[in-house]
Write a protein that holds these residues in place. Sequence first.
Motif, mmCIF file in Angstrom:
data_model
loop_
_atom_site.group_PDB
_atom_site.id
_atom_site.type_symbol
_atom_site.label_atom_id
_atom_site.label_comp_id
_atom_site.label_asym_id
_atom_site.label_seq_id
_atom_site.Cartn_x
_atom_site.Cartn_y
_atom_site.Cartn_z
ATOM 1 N N LEU A 57 0.841 -1.203 0.000
ATOM 2 C CA LEU A 57 0.000 0.000 0.000
ATOM 3 C C LEU A 57 0.876 1.254 0.000
ATOM 4 C CD1 LEU A 57 -2.496 -1.082 2.817
ATOM 5 C CD2 LEU A 57 -2.917 -1.198 0.361
ATOM 6 N N SER A 58 0.358 2.340 -0.564
ATOM 7 C CA SER A 58 1.069 3.628 -0.513
ATOM 8 C C SER A 58 0.960 4.189 0.907
ATOM 9 C CB SER A 58 0.431 4.611 -1.492
ATOM 10 O OG SER A 58 -0.867 4.973 -1.033
ATOM 11 N N GLY A 59 1.751 5.227 1.194
ATOM 12 C CA GLY A 59 1.687 5.868 2.514
ATOM 13 C C GLY A 59 0.285 6.374 2.829
ATOM 14 N N GLY A 60 -0.351 6.994 1.836
ATOM 15 C CA GLY A 60 -1.717 7.511 2.039
ATOM 16 C C GLY A 60 -2.699 6.398 2.339
ATOM 17 N N GLN A 61 -2.556 5.268 1.626
ATOM 18 C CA GLN A 61 -3.449 4.123 1.864
ATOM 19 C C GLN A 61 -3.205 3.524 3.251
ATOM 20 O OE1 GLN A 61 -2.273 1.879 -1.591
ATOM 21 N NE2 GLN A 61 -4.051 2.524 -2.798
ATOM 22 N N GLN A 62 -1.920 3.462 3.645
ATOM 23 C CA GLN A 62 -1.608 2.936 4.983
ATOM 24 C C GLN A 62 -2.233 3.808 6.074
ATOM 25 O OE1 GLN A 62 2.423 1.409 5.835
ATOM 26 N NE2 GLN A 62 2.905 1.825 3.697
ATOM 27 N N GLN A 63 -2.191 5.135 5.869
ATOM 28 C CA GLN A 63 -2.776 6.006 6.881
ATOM 29 C C GLN A 63 -4.307 5.917 6.880
ATOM 30 O OE1 GLN A 63 -2.055 6.787 9.640
ATOM 31 N NE2 GLN A 63 -1.034 8.774 9.741
ATOM 32 N N ARG A 64 -4.895 5.636 5.712
ATOM 33 C CA ARG A 64 -6.347 5.422 5.670
ATOM 34 C C ARG A 64 -6.726 4.133 6.416
ATOM 35 N NH1 ARG A 64 -8.120 5.482 -0.168
ATOM 36 N NH2 ARG A 64 -6.038 6.040 -0.850
ATOM 37 N N VAL A 65 -5.856 3.122 6.314
ATOM 38 C CA VAL A 65 -6.071 1.889 7.086
ATOM 39 C C VAL A 65 -6.022 2.214 8.584
ATOM 40 C CG1 VAL A 65 -5.091 -0.374 7.697
ATOM 41 C CG2 VAL A 65 -5.228 0.320 5.294
ATOM 42 N N ALA A 66 -5.049 3.045 8.980
ATOM 43 C CA ALA A 66 -4.931 3.447 10.391
ATOM 44 C C ALA A 66 -6.177 4.226 10.838
ATOM 45 C CB ALA A 66 -3.675 4.284 10.599
ATOM 46 N N CYS A 67 -6.709 5.080 9.967
ATOM 47 C CA CYS A 67 -7.946 5.823 10.275
ATOM 48 C C CYS A 67 -9.121 4.853 10.425
ATOM 49 C CB CYS A 67 -8.279 6.823 9.169
ATOM 50 S SG CYS A 67 -7.173 8.234 9.078
ATOM 51 N N ALA A 68 -9.199 3.897 9.508
ATOM 52 C CA ALA A 68 -10.282 2.898 9.569
ATOM 53 C C ALA A 68 -10.196 2.105 10.868
ATOM 54 C CB ALA A 68 -10.199 1.963 8.370
ATOM 55 N N ARG A 69 -8.970 1.750 11.256
ATOM 56 C CA ARG A 69 -8.776 0.997 12.509
ATOM 57 C C ARG A 69 -9.320 1.795 13.699
ATOM 58 N NH1 ARG A 69 -2.658 -0.134 13.624
ATOM 59 N NH2 ARG A 69 -2.708 2.129 13.782
ATOM 60 N N ALA A 70 -9.048 3.098 13.693
ATOM 61 C CA ALA A 70 -9.536 3.946 14.790
ATOM 62 C C ALA A 70 -11.053 4.082 14.754
ATOM 63 C CB ALA A 70 -8.878 5.322 14.714
ATOM 64 N N LEU A 71 -11.631 4.216 13.567
ATOM 65 C CA LEU A 71 -13.076 4.447 13.437
ATOM 66 C C LEU A 71 -13.920 3.203 13.682
ATOM 67 C CD1 LEU A 71 -13.055 6.724 10.270
ATOM 68 C CD2 LEU A 71 -13.801 7.422 12.538
ATOM 69 N N VAL A 72 -13.444 2.056 13.201
ATOM 70 C CA VAL A 72 -14.245 0.823 13.274
ATOM 71 C C VAL A 72 -14.554 0.435 14.717
ATOM 72 C CG1 VAL A 72 -14.041 -1.700 12.925
ATOM 73 C CG2 VAL A 72 -13.763 -0.149 11.004
ATOM 74 N N ALA A 73 -13.634 0.727 15.627
ATOM 75 C CA ALA A 73 -13.837 0.368 17.038
ATOM 76 C C ALA A 73 -14.799 1.311 17.767
ATOM 77 C CB ALA A 73 -12.492 0.338 17.747
ATOM 78 N N LYS A 74 -15.243 2.391 17.089
ATOM 79 C CA LYS A 74 -16.148 3.395 17.688
ATOM 80 C C LYS A 74 -15.662 3.870 19.067
ATOM 81 C CE LYS A 74 -20.299 1.667 15.374
ATOM 82 N NZ LYS A 74 -21.581 1.000 15.509
ATOM 83 N N PRO A 75 -14.445 4.410 19.118
ATOM 84 C CA PRO A 75 -13.907 4.855 20.411
ATOM 85 C C PRO A 75 -14.590 6.131 20.899
ATOM 86 C CG PRO A 75 -12.454 5.544 18.655
ATOM 87 C CD PRO A 75 -13.530 4.723 18.010
ATOM 88 N N GLU A 76 -14.387 6.437 22.177
ATOM 89 C CA GLU A 76 -14.938 7.683 22.724
ATOM 90 C C GLU A 76 -14.200 8.889 22.155
ATOM 91 O OE1 GLU A 76 -15.197 7.747 27.060
ATOM 92 O OE2 GLU A 76 -15.594 5.596 27.008
ATOM 93 N N ILE A 77 -12.926 8.690 21.857
ATOM 94 C CA ILE A 77 -12.111 9.807 21.361
ATOM 95 C C ILE A 77 -10.977 9.243 20.488
ATOM 96 C CG2 ILE A 77 -10.769 9.808 23.507
ATOM 97 C CD1 ILE A 77 -10.586 12.871 23.271
ATOM 98 N N ILE A 78 -10.692 9.943 19.389
ATOM 99 C CA ILE A 78 -9.575 9.559 18.521
ATOM 100 C C ILE A 78 -8.459 10.574 18.710
ATOM 101 C CG2 ILE A 78 -8.786 9.343 16.121
ATOM 102 C CD1 ILE A 78 -11.640 8.425 15.414
ATOM 103 N N PHE A 79 -7.278 10.083 19.083
ATOM 104 C CA PHE A 79 -6.095 10.935 19.221
ATOM 105 C C PHE A 79 -5.197 10.735 18.009
ATOM 106 C CE2 PHE A 79 -7.165 10.468 23.795
ATOM 107 C CZ PHE A 79 -7.126 11.808 24.177
ATOM 108 N N GLY A 80 -4.746 11.814 17.413
ATOM 109 C CA GLY A 80 -3.831 11.740 16.281
ATOM 110 C C GLY A 80 -2.557 12.523 16.568
ATOM 111 N N ASP A 81 -1.402 11.850 16.485
ATOM 112 C CA ASP A 81 -0.119 12.524 16.723
ATOM 113 C C ASP A 81 0.548 12.758 15.374
ATOM 114 O OD1 ASP A 81 2.107 13.629 17.798
ATOM 115 O OD2 ASP A 81 2.721 11.879 18.968
#
Length: 242
Positions: free
Chosen positions: A143-167
Amino acid sequence: MTYAAKAVNLVKTYGSGDTAVHALAGVSVEFKKQQFTAIMGPSGSGKSTLMHCMAGLDTATAGESYIGETEITKLKDKEITNLRRDRLGFIFQSFNLVPTLTAAENITLPLDIAGRSVDKEWFQEVTKRLGLSSRLGHRPSELSGGQQQRVACARALVAKPEIIFGDEPTGNLDSNSSKEVLQILRTAVDTDKQTVVIVTHDPRAASYADRVVFLADGKIVTEIENPTTDEILATMTEFEGR
């Protein structure tokens, strides 16, 4: 309660005596539910330290930090690990994907570790929205860097967390991929009623937020609501000129 996370007189000191470095010098701040907040400041201002202490990735020297009504500064290591896993989502500059797992496996990993079932409908909605439906069988190296970061975003969203932190979630991305990731986070707040807090040095990235909090020398010095890129740049220039 309108806040998703808050800090009360948070102090973080590295070292002791004459060589002590005060990364946070008594910071009090609240992050509202269903709001996108950006934390900014010059290098060494304490912005990443603040986020790490509030997200349970680092321990504060003094003060209190809360996720919802849970005071994380009083929790034991195992309890903090469980809280991070069950209630928080993370997006890092370096993506933090497991190289041997497929995109789909990386996305569901936190849920799998927690023993929670995946909401298949929500998984399909998120991966489709993020343009990953045809890439789910690929490993990170494919995957490209952008696609990898979209996977990371999906990982954060799919779990429906109370808060998403991005560093620095756009720190390693080109301008197009960066824009995609920021639009994903903006949509998460506007459509999914998510709460997002990111640390960034990029005024364009911060302009996607509802509010920008500025740190300097371990203290909050000002904040802007509904910021424009120009307002953010002007504020940054002001601090760097002091």
